[in-house]
Design an enzyme around this catalytic site. Structure first.
Site, PDB file in Angstrom:
ATOM      1  N   ASP A 248       2.538   0.093  11.737  1.00  0.00           N
ATOM      2  CA  ASP A 248       2.479  -1.225  12.393  1.00  0.00           C
ATOM      3  C   ASP A 248       3.718  -2.091  12.160  1.00  0.00           C
ATOM      4  O   ASP A 248       3.644  -3.309  12.249  1.00  0.00           O
ATOM      5  CB  ASP A 248       1.223  -1.975  11.924  1.00  0.00           C
ATOM      6  CG  ASP A 248       1.232  -2.236  10.415  1.00  0.00           C
ATOM      7  OD1 ASP A 248       2.082  -1.655   9.704  1.00  0.00           O
ATOM      8  OD2 ASP A 248       0.391  -3.021   9.947  1.00  0.00           O
TER       9      ASP A 248
ATOM     10  N   ARG B  26       0.941  -5.311  -4.827  1.00  0.00           N
ATOM     11  CA  ARG B  26       1.142  -6.416  -3.884  1.00  0.00           C
ATOM     12  C   ARG B  26       1.315  -7.649  -4.761  1.00  0.00           C
ATOM     13  O   ARG B  26       0.412  -8.012  -5.491  1.00  0.00           O
ATOM     14  CB  ARG B  26      -0.059  -6.545  -2.949  1.00  0.00           C
ATOM     15  CG  ARG B  26      -0.186  -5.359  -1.996  1.00  0.00           C
ATOM     16  CD  ARG B  26      -1.219  -5.634  -0.916  1.00  0.00           C
ATOM     17  NE  ARG B  26      -1.195  -4.581   0.095  1.00  0.00           N
ATOM     18  CZ  ARG B  26      -2.049  -3.559   0.134  1.00  0.00           C
ATOM     19  NH1 ARG B  26      -3.002  -3.477  -0.757  1.00  0.00           N
ATOM     20  NH2 ARG B  26      -1.961  -2.646   1.068  1.00  0.00           N
TER      21      ARG B  26
ATOM     22  N   ASP C 131      -0.104   2.749   8.514  1.00  0.00           N
ATOM     23  CA  ASP C 131      -0.576   1.995   9.680  1.00  0.00           C
ATOM     24  C   ASP C 131       0.359   2.089  10.892  1.00  0.00           C
ATOM     25  O   ASP C 131      -0.047   1.782  12.007  1.00  0.00           O
ATOM     26  CB  ASP C 131      -0.752   0.506   9.321  1.00  0.00           C
ATOM     27  CG  ASP C 131      -1.692   0.299   8.145  1.00  0.00           C
ATOM     28  OD1 ASP C 131      -2.519   1.192   7.879  1.00  0.00           O
ATOM     29  OD2 ASP C 131      -1.594  -0.761   7.488  1.00  0.00           O
TER      30      ASP C 131
ATOM     31  N   ARG D 255      -5.431  -1.322   9.219  1.00  0.00           N
ATOM     32  CA  ARG D 255      -5.403  -2.794   9.144  1.00  0.00           C
ATOM     33  C   ARG D 255      -5.675  -3.379  10.518  1.00  0.00           C
ATOM     34  O   ARG D 255      -6.696  -3.059  11.107  1.00  0.00           O
ATOM     35  CB  ARG D 255      -4.060  -3.265   8.583  1.00  0.00           C
ATOM     36  CG  ARG D 255      -4.161  -4.591   7.850  1.00  0.00           C
ATOM     37  CD  ARG D 255      -2.841  -4.992   7.277  1.00  0.00           C
ATOM     38  NE  ARG D 255      -2.514  -4.293   6.053  1.00  0.00           N
ATOM     39  CZ  ARG D 255      -2.956  -4.632   4.838  1.00  0.00           C
ATOM     40  NH1 ARG D 255      -3.722  -5.692   4.689  1.00  0.00           N
ATOM     41  NH2 ARG D 255      -2.626  -3.951   3.774  1.00  0.00           N
TER      42      ARG D 255
ATOM     43  N   GLY E 234       0.840  -1.201   0.000  1.00  0.00           N
ATOM     44  CA  GLY E 234       0.000   0.000   0.000  1.00  0.00           C
ATOM     45  C   GLY E 234       0.871   1.245   0.000  1.00  0.00           C
ATOM     46  O   GLY E 234       1.859   1.310   0.730  1.00  0.00           O
TER      47      GLY E 234
ATOM     48  N   ASP F 167       5.204  -4.368   6.000  1.00  0.00           N
ATOM     49  CA  ASP F 167       5.587  -5.706   6.432  1.00  0.00           C
ATOM     50  C   ASP F 167       5.714  -6.708   5.275  1.00  0.00           C
ATOM     51  O   ASP F 167       6.688  -7.458   5.190  1.00  0.00           O
ATOM     52  CB  ASP F 167       4.544  -6.198   7.437  1.00  0.00           C
ATOM     53  CG  ASP F 167       5.124  -7.246   8.349  1.00  0.00           C
ATOM     54  OD1 ASP F 167       6.236  -7.034   8.851  1.00  0.00           O
ATOM     55  OD2 ASP F 167       4.465  -8.291   8.529  1.00  0.00           O
TER      56      ASP F 167
ATOM     57  N   THR G  16       4.302   3.027   5.720  1.00  0.00           N
ATOM     58  CA  THR G  16       2.901   2.613   5.738  1.00  0.00           C
ATOM     59  C   THR G  16       2.137   3.551   6.669  1.00  0.00           C
ATOM     60  O   THR G  16       2.664   3.946   7.717  1.00  0.00           O
ATOM     61  CB  THR G  16       2.703   1.154   6.215  1.00  0.00           C
ATOM     62  OG1 THR G  16       1.326   0.977   6.594  1.00  0.00           O
ATOM     63  CG2 THR G  16       3.556   0.784   7.411  1.00  0.00           C
TER      64      THR G  16
HETATM   65  O1  F6P Z   1      -1.624  -1.004   4.862  1.00  0.00           O
HETATM   66  C1  F6P Z   1      -2.153   0.189   4.398  1.00  0.00           C
HETATM   67  C2  F6P Z   1      -3.633   0.068   4.182  1.00  0.00           C
HETATM   68  O2  F6P Z   1      -4.109   1.319   3.741  1.00  0.00           O
HETATM   69  C3  F6P Z   1      -4.428  -0.395   5.403  1.00  0.00           C
HETATM   70  O3  F6P Z   1      -4.649   0.624   6.342  1.00  0.00           O
HETATM   71  C4  F6P Z   1      -5.676  -0.925   4.758  1.00  0.00           C
HETATM   72  O4  F6P Z   1      -6.276  -1.915   5.561  1.00  0.00           O
HETATM   73  C5  F6P Z   1      -5.160  -1.507   3.471  1.00  0.00           C
HETATM   74  O5  F6P Z   1      -3.910  -0.896   3.203  1.00  0.00           O
HETATM   75  C6  F6P Z   1      -6.055  -1.291   2.276  1.00  0.00           C
HETATM   76  O6  F6P Z   1      -5.530  -1.975   1.214  1.00  0.00           O
HETATM   77  P1  F6P Z   1      -5.966  -1.787  -0.306  1.00  0.00           P
HETATM   78  O7  F6P Z   1      -5.215  -0.603  -0.840  1.00  0.00           O
HETATM   79  O8  F6P Z   1      -5.553  -3.041  -0.947  1.00  0.00           O
HETATM   80  O9  F6P Z   1      -7.440  -1.537  -0.325  1.00  0.00           O
END
Ligand code: F6P
Length: 331
Positions: A133, A76, A131, A175, A15, A107, A129
Site C-alpha cells: 500500500d 512502531r 500490504d 490494513r 510491521g 508508510d 510491507t
Molecule cells: O501493515 C502490515 C500489517 O500486517 C497489516 O496488514 C495489519 O493490519 C497490521 O500490520 C497488523 O499490525 P500488528 O502487527 O501491530 O498486529
C-alpha cells in the site's frame, strides 16, 4: 570523486515483512563494497532514539537472505513521532557519526524518515510491507511471500470445504488496502472477494455469487475478505442469515507476515538495498527507492510521500469474469 559517506545506519521499522533481511544484507554488503561502514540500528526508530545499535560486517548478514522476520528487530515508535524523540535520534546519528540512514519499512517508517531528513540527516527508504500500500512504488517487499502464504492456507481450506460442502470465509491482512485479498482471490479461484476499494454489498457481491456457483453445480464456496473491508465473523453471520449456509471462518492473521521470502521478494529486496546505498554514496539524499515497470528507481521523499496510487481495479474485473457463472440454458 572522493566518497564523502563513511558510515551509514540501517534499520527496519513497522510491521515486519518477508524480505526485510534480504534488504538489510544488500545494504550492508553494498556499503562495504563502497568502503562504507554499516551500523545496524535495532528495534526501528526506537533504536535510533536509544542508541541501540550493532556494527555489521559481511559475515553478520550471511545466511539471512532466506530468513523471514528481521534480524534487526522492529517496532512502531510513538516517541519518534515527537520532536523530543526526533532530537534524541539526531543526537545518536551525530554521536555514531552516521552520514545517512537506510530505513526499511512501510508508510509510518517513511514518515519517520521524512522527519529525520528535515533535521538534516540524509535518509533513503526501502518499501517493505505485505500490504503493498505504498503509493510511490508499484511493489513492496513481502507482498509476494504473503500472497503465497495465504494461497497455501486457502488451498488447504478448500480441500476440507469441498469434502464437507461448506462455505469458507477467510480474512486476510492488508490494513486499509485490498491488494492482498484481490491477488489471493484471483489466484485461489475464490467465489467472492471483498476489498475496501469498492463498497461492500453482501447481497450482490457474496450471496448472488454463491447462488450462481450453486446453480452451476458447485457445493462449496470460498469468500475472501480484506481486513479493511469488514469483519469475517459478521460477514459469515450475514451469509448464514441470507442463505442458511453455515460458513466456517478463518482469520489468517500474522502467519501472513512470516516465512522464507520468495524469489521475487529476495531479488527485489537485494536490488532495492543496492540502489539505496548507491543513492547515498552518489549524494542523492532523502529518497525512497521504488519499483517502476520492472526497474528500481528513487524518488525524492517529499514527492514520494505526496503521491497517490491507482488501485488495479481491472484485476477485480478479471476476478468477476472468471467467477463461476450460471450454466447456459438447461433444456
Ligand atoms: O501493515 C502490515 C500489517 O500486517 C497489516 O496488514 C495489519 O493490519 C497490521 O500490520 C497488523 O499490525 P500488528 O502487527 O501491530 O498486529
Amino acid at each position: 570523486m572522493e566518497n564523502k559517506i563513511k558510515r551509514i545506519g540501517v534499520l527496519t521499522s513497522g510491521g515486519d515483512a518477508p524480505g526485510m533481511n534480504a534488504a538489510v544484507r544488500a545494504v550492508v554488503r553494498t556499503a562495504l563494497s563502497y568502503g562504507v561502514e554499516c551500523i545496524g540500528i535495532r528495534r526501528g526508530w526506537n533504536g535510533l532514539i536509544n542508541g541501540d545499535f550493532v556494527r555489521m560486517d559481511s559475515g553478520d548478514v550471511s545466511h539471512i537472505i532466506e530468513k523471514g522476520g528481521t534480524v534487526l528487530y522492529t517496532a512502531r515508535s510513538m516517541e519518534f513521532m515527537t520532536e523530543e524523540g526526533q532530537k534524541k535520534a539526531v543526537n545518536t546519528c551525530h554521536l555514531l557519526g552516521l552520514d545517512g540512514i537506510v530505513a526499511v519499512g512501510g508508510d509510518g517508517t517513511f514518515r519517520g524518515a521524512q522527519a529525520l531528513s528535515r533535521w538534516g540527516i540524509p535518509v533513503v527508504g526501502i518499501p517493505a510491507t505485505i500490504d503493498n500500500d505504498i503509493s510511490c512504488t508499484q511493489y513492496t517487499i513481502g507482498f509476494d511471500t504473503a500472497c503465497n502464504t495465504a494461497i497455501d492456507a486457502i488451498d488447504k481450506l478448500r480441500d476440507t470445504m469441498q469434502s464437507h460442502e461448506r462455505c469458507s470465509v477467510v480474512e486476510v491482512m492488508g490494513r486499509q488496502a485490498g491488494y492482498l485479498a484481490l491477488y489471493v482471490g484471483i489466484a485461489t479461484g475464490a467465489t467472492a472477494v471483498l476489498i475496501p476499494e469498492r463498497p461492500v454489498d453482501i447481497e450482490a457481491d457474496v450471496v448472488e455469487k454463491i447462488r450462481q456457483a450453486r446453480l452451476a453445480g458447485t457445493t462449496h464456496y470460498m469468500v475472501v475478505v480484506a481486513e479493511g473491508a469488514g469483519n469475517a465473523m459478521e460477514i459469515a453471520a450475514r451469509i448464514h442469515e441470507l442463505t442458511g449456509l453455515d460458513p466456517r471462518v478463518t482469520v489468517l492473521g500474522h502467519i501472513q507476515r512470516g516465512g522464507s521470502p520468495t524469489a521475487r521478494d529476495r531479488e527485489t529486496a537485494t536490488r532495492m538495498g543496492y540502489e539505496a546505498v548507491k543513492a547515498l554514496v552518489e549524494g542523492r539524499r532523502n529518497r525512497i527507492v521504488a519499483t517502476c515497470d520492472g526497474y528500481i528507481v528513487d524518488i525524492g521523499i517529499e514527492e514520494a510521500l505526496s503521491m497517490t496510487k491507482q488501485f488495479p481495479m481491472d484485476r477485480y474485473e478479471v476476478l468477476e469474469a472468471v467467477t463461476t457463472k450460471i450454466k447456459k440454458e438447461v433444456h
